[in-house]
Scaffold this motif. Sequence first.
Motif, mmCIF file in Angstrom:
data_model
loop_
_atom_site.group_PDB
_atom_site.id
_atom_site.type_symbol
_atom_site.label_atom_id
_atom_site.label_comp_id
_atom_site.label_asym_id
_atom_site.label_seq_id
_atom_site.Cartn_x
_atom_site.Cartn_y
_atom_site.Cartn_z
ATOM 1 N N TYR A 66 21.090 20.448 16.155
ATOM 2 C CA TYR A 66 20.264 21.382 15.994
ATOM 3 C C TYR A 66 18.670 21.286 17.063
ATOM 4 C CZ TYR A 66 16.807 25.290 14.397
ATOM 5 O OH TYR A 66 16.263 26.312 14.425
ATOM 6 N N ILE B 51 21.355 17.747 11.452
ATOM 7 C CA ILE B 51 21.332 17.703 10.763
ATOM 8 C C ILE B 51 22.698 17.199 9.685
ATOM 9 C CG2 ILE B 51 20.402 19.800 8.603
ATOM 10 C CD1 ILE B 51 18.444 19.978 11.409
ATOM 11 N N VAL C 57 18.982 33.666 7.989
ATOM 12 C CA VAL C 57 19.385 31.608 8.198
ATOM 13 C C VAL C 57 19.856 30.810 7.010
ATOM 14 C CG1 VAL C 57 16.459 31.683 8.129
ATOM 15 C CG2 VAL C 57 17.354 31.830 5.987
ATOM 16 N N THR D 150 15.829 22.204 4.543
ATOM 17 C CA THR D 150 15.816 22.081 5.527
ATOM 18 C C THR D 150 16.982 23.645 5.802
ATOM 19 O OG1 THR D 150 16.113 20.397 6.267
ATOM 20 C CG2 THR D 150 17.255 21.370 7.896
ATOM 21 N N LEU E 193 17.040 26.317 8.788
ATOM 22 C CA LEU E 193 17.704 26.764 10.204
ATOM 23 C C LEU E 193 17.567 28.380 10.624
ATOM 24 C CD1 LEU E 193 19.706 24.358 10.282
ATOM 25 C CD2 LEU E 193 17.842 23.585 10.888
ATOM 26 N N GLN E 194 17.201 28.562 11.297
ATOM 27 C CA GLN E 194 17.477 30.121 11.867
ATOM 28 C C GLN E 194 18.948 30.282 12.610
ATOM 29 O OE1 GLN E 194 14.096 32.429 13.479
ATOM 30 N NE2 GLN E 194 15.883 33.500 14.547
ATOM 31 N N ASP F 199 19.520 30.233 16.508
ATOM 32 C CA ASP F 199 18.709 29.548 16.985
ATOM 33 C C ASP F 199 19.116 28.034 17.288
ATOM 34 O OD1 ASP F 199 16.182 30.371 17.758
ATOM 35 O OD2 ASP F 199 15.652 28.896 15.789
ATOM 36 N N ILE F 200 21.013 27.984 16.194
ATOM 37 C CA ILE F 200 21.845 27.128 16.466
ATOM 38 C C ILE F 200 22.761 27.180 17.573
ATOM 39 C CG2 ILE F 200 23.785 26.107 15.008
ATOM 40 C CD1 ILE F 200 22.751 27.044 11.844
#
Length: 88
Positions: free
Chosen positions: A28, A33, A56, A70, A72-73, A76-77
């Motif tokens: 990412y 991560i 998310v 953490t 994460l959207q 966006d991955i």
Amino acid sequence: MTFDECQSTLAVIRQKQGTRCPLVRVDYAGRVIRGRVARADGDPGYGHEQSSPYGVIVLENLGLSPAPETILQIADIPKGALKELNAP
């Protein structure tokens, strides 16, 4: 990564590891991560808006001490960047 790709990838990883909270690796934004999936939008009980393609995934720290989660959207991955942690 699309919302559906994330959900199907998580389903496979969860089945392989035999848990709802599997260990994953996510490539990412130029970093790796690692964490345990705490929840992902689309999981039962989290009320993801079905008409929205976004969501998310929340990862818990792998260490013994508590650390911030953490978030994460999913959009966006990058495609193929969500993997089982012990996968090569």
